[in-house]
Design a protein around this motif. Structure first.
Motif, PDB file in Angstrom:
ATOM      1  N   LEU A 120      43.401  25.894  50.994  1.00  0.00           N
ATOM      2  CA  LEU A 120      42.867  24.818  50.717  1.00  0.00           C
ATOM      3  C   LEU A 120      41.696  24.954  49.570  1.00  0.00           C
ATOM      4  O   LEU A 120      41.632  24.043  48.847  1.00  0.00           O
ATOM      5  N   ARG A 121      40.732  26.009  50.039  1.00  0.00           N
ATOM      6  CA  ARG A 121      39.675  26.048  49.254  1.00  0.00           C
ATOM      7  C   ARG A 121      39.829  27.204  48.091  1.00  0.00           C
ATOM      8  O   ARG A 121      38.807  27.338  47.389  1.00  0.00           O
ATOM      9  N   GLY A 122      41.006  27.375  47.895  1.00  0.00           N
ATOM     10  CA  GLY A 122      41.165  28.456  46.715  1.00  0.00           C
ATOM     11  C   GLY A 122      40.538  29.648  46.629  1.00  0.00           C
ATOM     12  O   GLY A 122      40.453  30.560  45.696  1.00  0.00           O
ATOM     13  N   ILE A 123      40.510  30.306  47.890  1.00  0.00           N
ATOM     14  CA  ILE A 123      39.790  31.534  47.984  1.00  0.00           C
ATOM     15  C   ILE A 123      40.598  32.618  47.227  1.00  0.00           C
ATOM     16  O   ILE A 123      40.126  33.397  46.425  1.00  0.00           O
ATOM     17  N   GLY A 141      42.193  32.554  44.424  1.00  0.00           N
ATOM     18  CA  GLY A 141      41.871  32.423  43.113  1.00  0.00           C
ATOM     19  C   GLY A 141      40.664  32.986  42.791  1.00  0.00           C
ATOM     20  O   GLY A 141      40.305  33.566  41.824  1.00  0.00           O
ATOM     21  N   PHE A 142      39.383  32.391  43.748  1.00  0.00           N
ATOM     22  CA  PHE A 142      38.170  32.977  43.370  1.00  0.00           C
ATOM     23  C   PHE A 142      37.977  34.519  43.524  1.00  0.00           C
ATOM     24  O   PHE A 142      37.183  35.316  42.753  1.00  0.00           O
ATOM     25  N   VAL A 143      38.691  35.018  44.422  1.00  0.00           N
ATOM     26  CA  VAL A 143      38.694  36.643  44.580  1.00  0.00           C
ATOM     27  C   VAL A 143      39.113  37.262  43.224  1.00  0.00           C
ATOM     28  O   VAL A 143      38.474  38.074  42.808  1.00  0.00           O
ATOM     29  N   ARG A 144      40.250  36.624  42.840  1.00  0.00           N
ATOM     30  CA  ARG A 144      40.732  37.047  41.388  1.00  0.00           C
ATOM     31  C   ARG A 144      39.738  37.028  40.355  1.00  0.00           C
ATOM     32  O   ARG A 144      39.627  37.976  39.556  1.00  0.00           O
ATOM     33  N   ALA A 145      39.029  36.048  40.436  1.00  0.00           N
ATOM     34  CA  ALA A 145      38.212  35.681  39.332  1.00  0.00           C
ATOM     35  C   ALA A 145      37.051  36.755  39.498  1.00  0.00           C
ATOM     36  O   ALA A 145      36.310  37.202  38.381  1.00  0.00           O
ATOM     37  N   GLN A 146      36.561  36.866  40.589  1.00  0.00           N
ATOM     38  CA  GLN A 146      35.406  37.885  40.815  1.00  0.00           C
ATOM     39  C   GLN A 146      35.971  39.415  40.428  1.00  0.00           C
ATOM     40  O   GLN A 146      35.157  39.821  39.748  1.00  0.00           O
ATOM     41  N   ASP A 147      36.997  39.768  40.554  1.00  0.00           N
ATOM     42  CA  ASP A 147      37.640  40.707  39.957  1.00  0.00           C
ATOM     43  C   ASP A 147      37.557  41.001  38.350  1.00  0.00           C
ATOM     44  O   ASP A 147      37.463  42.115  37.976  1.00  0.00           O
ATOM     45  N   ARG A 148      37.418  39.821  37.874  1.00  0.00           N
ATOM     46  CA  ARG A 148      37.692  39.693  36.403  1.00  0.00           C
ATOM     47  C   ARG A 148      36.142  39.454  35.996  1.00  0.00           C
ATOM     48  O   ARG A 148      35.889  39.476  34.813  1.00  0.00           O
ATOM     49  N   GLY A 149      35.230  39.162  36.874  1.00  0.00           N
ATOM     50  CA  GLY A 149      33.784  38.813  36.580  1.00  0.00           C
ATOM     51  C   GLY A 149      33.652  37.665  36.002  1.00  0.00           C
ATOM     52  O   GLY A 149      32.853  37.270  34.937  1.00  0.00           O
ATOM     53  N   GLU A 150      34.435  36.530  36.416  1.00  0.00           N
ATOM     54  CA  GLU A 150      34.438  35.246  35.859  1.00  0.00           C
ATOM     55  C   GLU A 150      33.947  34.282  36.898  1.00  0.00           C
ATOM     56  O   GLU A 150      34.219  34.276  38.000  1.00  0.00           O
ATOM     57  N   SER A 185      34.284  30.767  37.559  1.00  0.00           N
ATOM     58  CA  SER A 185      35.402  29.586  37.629  1.00  0.00           C
ATOM     59  C   SER A 185      35.372  28.519  38.628  1.00  0.00           C
ATOM     60  O   SER A 185      35.969  28.528  39.733  1.00  0.00           O
ATOM     61  N   PRO A 186      34.426  27.667  38.744  1.00  0.00           N
ATOM     62  CA  PRO A 186      34.168  26.629  39.690  1.00  0.00           C
ATOM     63  C   PRO A 186      35.385  25.473  39.288  1.00  0.00           C
ATOM     64  O   PRO A 186      36.044  25.525  38.493  1.00  0.00           O
ATOM     65  N   ALA A 187      35.638  24.718  40.704  1.00  0.00           N
ATOM     66  CA  ALA A 187      36.913  24.237  40.772  1.00  0.00           C
ATOM     67  C   ALA A 187      36.806  23.179  41.686  1.00  0.00           C
ATOM     68  O   ALA A 187      35.857  23.250  42.638  1.00  0.00           O
ATOM     69  N   TYR A 188      37.128  22.106  41.531  1.00  0.00           N
ATOM     70  CA  TYR A 188      37.184  20.811  42.602  1.00  0.00           C
ATOM     71  C   TYR A 188      38.496  21.098  43.556  1.00  0.00           C
ATOM     72  O   TYR A 188      39.717  20.975  43.113  1.00  0.00           O
ATOM     73  N   LEU A 189      38.207  21.502  44.694  1.00  0.00           N
ATOM     74  CA  LEU A 189      39.366  21.805  45.499  1.00  0.00           C
ATOM     75  C   LEU A 189      39.366  20.955  47.123  1.00  0.00           C
ATOM     76  O   LEU A 189      38.422  19.983  47.163  1.00  0.00           O
TER      77      LEU A 189
END
Length: 315
Positions: free
Chosen positions: A115-118, A120-129, A131-135
């Protein structure tokens, strides 16, 4: 057989379990190719934890004096086909309650992570991005638990602080439970369209195999999340793939069909799908609880006390 040759085969080294009754010999076997002792002396057998049904059943034809098979799992589907290999009257017992806390924790973790998109956030961390989102929040959601045994109840215990709008419960037959009424399985068609999250905690039986088919999934509301901590074969994988690949549903799966999920399987890359490798039970909570369970069950066995959680008896 003399009392001196009544053995219990354990997948945990007996020296790690305090207070084992002295009336039995103890043999450590955790699925190795060679048997460490004569299986004919075994009267109480605990199959290797998380091993295949084939491995677990391998000693059974050599255990003519066996009285009890005590699993360390709640599900016994991997051993039911081996029941004819047991001596007549031998009983198969499960470990109901052993994994309730750990599996319920994972059910909540998968639900919240999805539900909280974790992922996606882990993948963004791997890319150093950044990426805030409304979840989505679990608060104010409607949750349906399919399979309301001890694990299902433990899941609801942990849902209470999350302020869900509603929790509905389904089991094989209707009954009253501490948290409220449990509805029978034939209530699913009416309950599924109302659920934002559907958590599967049912055992795998002839009745539940393929329960979550195209019709079941089709009744779920758009955007709903399916969480499976039961058994992979409860879900029709092809039907689930059709729904998640279209983007209509999401899924969080600790169990899959097939299992282990092979490299290249479409579930790995399906949108909105979170996969964990069947880790609901094996956690830091397992070993001390398994040791207590075995000590208590063996103590009862040597005293001829009634067995707990008998799920089948060999004909």
């Amino acid at each position: 057989m003399s009392a001196d040759h009544r053995a219990a085969w354990l997948p945990i080294r007996p020296e790690r379990i305090e207070g084992l009754p002295k009336e039995l010999e103890y043999v450590y076997w955790n699925g190795e190719e060679e048997f460490p002792a004569d299986p004919a002396h075994c009267v109480f057998y605990v199959p290797p934890y998380m091993a295949s049904g084939e491995v677990c059943a391998r000693p059974l034809p050599h255990m003519p004096n066996l009285k009890v098979v005590q699993t360390l799992t709640a599900g016994v589907d991997h051993l039911l086909s081996a029941l004819p290999q047991l001596p007549s009257g031998a009983r198969l017992c499960n470990a109901r309650g052993l994994h309730d806390a750990s599996t319920a924790e994972l059910a909540l973790a998968l639900t919240l992570s999805s539900l909280r998109g974790i992922p996606g956030f882990v993948r963004a961390q791997d890319r150093g991005e950044w990426s805030p989102a409304y979840l989505e929040s679990l608060a104010d959601k409607s949750v349906l638990i399919v399979g309301y045994g001890s694990i299902g109840e433990a899941i609801e215990d942990r849902l209470v602080p999350f302020e869900c709008a509603r929790v509905a419960r389904v089991a094989r037959s209707a009954r009253d439970a501490a948290h409220g009424p449990v509805q029978p399985i034939n209530a699913l068609p009416a309950l599924l369209p109302e659920a934002d999250v559907v958590i599967l905690a049912t055992p795998l039986t002839a009745e539940t195999r393929g329960l979550v088919n195209a019709e079941f999934l089709g009744r779920m509301k758009d955007g709903a999340l399916l969480v499976n901590i039961a058994r992979g074969a409860v879900v029709d994988t092809k039907a689930l793939l059709a729904e998640v690949e279209s983007g209509r549903l999401r899924a969080a799966l600790d169990v899959t069909e097939p299992e282990p999920l092979p490299a290249g399987h479409p579930l790995w890359q399906a949108p909105g799908v979170l996969v964990t490798p069947h880790v609901g039970g094996p956690s830091s909570a397992f070993m001390p609880r398994a040791q207590r369970l075995l000590r208590d069950r063996l103590a009862g066995f040597v005293l001829d006390a009634p067995l707990q959680n008998v799920v089948a008896t060999a004909p």
